[in-house]
Design an enzyme around this catalytic site. Structure first.
Site, PDB file in Angstrom:
ATOM      1  N   CYS A   1     -25.104   0.603  24.296  1.00  0.00           N
ATOM      2  CA  CYS A   1     -25.671  -0.389  23.680  1.00  0.00           C
ATOM      3  C   CYS A   1     -27.317   0.023  23.206  1.00  0.00           C
ATOM      4  O   CYS A   1     -27.859  -0.013  22.059  1.00  0.00           O
ATOM      5  CB  CYS A   1     -25.819  -1.791  24.159  1.00  0.00           C
ATOM      6  SG  CYS A   1     -24.240  -2.473  24.350  1.00  0.00           S
TER       7      CYS A   1
ATOM      8  N   ARG B   1     -18.186  -4.698  19.913  1.00  0.00           N
ATOM      9  CA  ARG B   1     -19.124  -4.012  18.761  1.00  0.00           C
ATOM     10  C   ARG B   1     -18.810  -4.254  17.545  1.00  0.00           C
ATOM     11  O   ARG B   1     -18.098  -3.546  16.719  1.00  0.00           O
ATOM     12  CB  ARG B   1     -19.366  -2.467  18.990  1.00  0.00           C
ATOM     13  CG  ARG B   1     -19.832  -2.010  20.673  1.00  0.00           C
ATOM     14  CD  ARG B   1     -19.903  -0.571  20.718  1.00  0.00           C
ATOM     15  NE  ARG B   1     -20.008  -0.269  22.034  1.00  0.00           N
ATOM     16  CZ  ARG B   1     -21.066  -0.661  22.764  1.00  0.00           C
ATOM     17  NH1 ARG B   1     -22.071  -1.162  22.151  1.00  0.00           N
ATOM     18  NH2 ARG B   1     -20.940  -0.259  24.260  1.00  0.00           N
TER      19      ARG B   1
END
Lengths: 75, 220
Positions: B56, B133
């Protein structure tokens, strides 16, 4: 509220935004004056409305007396 | 006598392409934001599993790098994870301190998962506590135009996200489609003829590069 603090004082963005509101300003007008993205202007104007620092008619905004006094006191 | 009452399984539905994107009213690192606040701009709403995690963090740095390019295309970025506001603020400050990259776009603190549920961001087969995601492209009228889902293990390709915006905007502006691996400047595809008469006319049309009547390209 991130731009209007609990004691009624304004963050830097909130103050800049309130100063940029002229009688009958649209959100787009304020975005042009401040250079802030339109989404952020709309969000902050909502906060200023809730705090009674601006009034709204249609999609046009105007400083209230309270808002004008806040600008004066913070300049 | 005891009875076992099974709780109904809560299944988040996925939003659908070419329908209005689910409205939201969210707490973000830039204050309270609604989907309607982005009206008039293209918006990329994307989720990440968690703050302070390696993939991330690389993605956030990469999103920050493409943000100026997206802004040139009238496109805003809005991140989301099922983390609190303090975690987001601390992470953004950490990225700036350690990587020298300022995160200029807002991030939704979706602790109550309302936005994640509305957009089907939690994929229970992968994780019941984190968002996958996901990338949602929403047009200036609030219509959901594209969705991309990546697993937790795989960081997204930012070039593809910019390319997707270019392709959607080109398709809208010129009423065309774009072929595989298209980039701005490449030839575009025109819609296939709908009648035999149109097909006949199409093969003789000047200015087109046709492989056959149904597959013709042109320059913009």
């Amino acid at each position: 509220m991130p731009c209007v603090k609990p004691d009624g004082s304004l963050s830097t963005s909130g103050r800049l935004m309130l100063e940029a509101v002229r009688p009958g300003s649209t959100a787009e007008d304020v975005a042009n004056v401040t250079g802030m993205p339109l989404y952020r202007v709309r969000s902050i104007l909502r906060e200023l409305l809730d705090a009674d620092y601006v009034s709204e008619e249609g999609e046009r905004f105007t400083q209230t007396e309270q808002g004008a006094a806040k600008v004066k006191s913070s300049s | 006598m005891t009875t076992t009452i099974e709780e109904p399984e809560v299944r988040a539905t996925l939003p659908r392409l070419n329908e209005p994107a689910p409205a939201f009213d969210a707490v973000t690192t830039h204050g309270a934001l609604k989907l309607a606040d982005f009206e008039g701009s293209w918006l990329i709403l994307f989720s990440h599993p968690a703050d302070f995690t390696p993939v991330c963090t690389t993605e956030f740095i990469a999103f920050a790098e493409i943000y100026p390019e997206l802004q040139k295309r009238g496109t805003e970025l809005l991140g989301l994870s099922i983390d609190g506001l303090s975690a987001h603020i601390a992470w953004v400050r950490n990225i700036e301190e350690k990587a020298g990259v300022k995160i200029q776009f807002p991030i939704i603190a979706d602790l109550d998962r309302k936005v994640a549920a509305a957009y089907g961001m939690v994929q229970p087969g992968e994780s019941t506590t984190e968002a996958s995601r996901c990338v949602f492209v929403i047009d200036p009228k609030g219509i959901l135009r594209a969705m991309i889902y990546y697993p937790l293990s795989t960081g997204r390709n930012m070039d593809e996200i910019v390319r997707l915006i270019d392709a959607l905007q080109t398709a809208d502006e010129h009423n065309v489609a774009t072929p595989a691996n298209w980039h701005p400047g490449d030839k575009v595809l025109i819609g296939a003829p709908r009648t035999t008469e149109q097909a006949e006319e199409r093969v003789g049309e000047k200015g087109l590069e046709c492989i056959d009547w149904y597959l013709c390209k042109k320059s913009l």
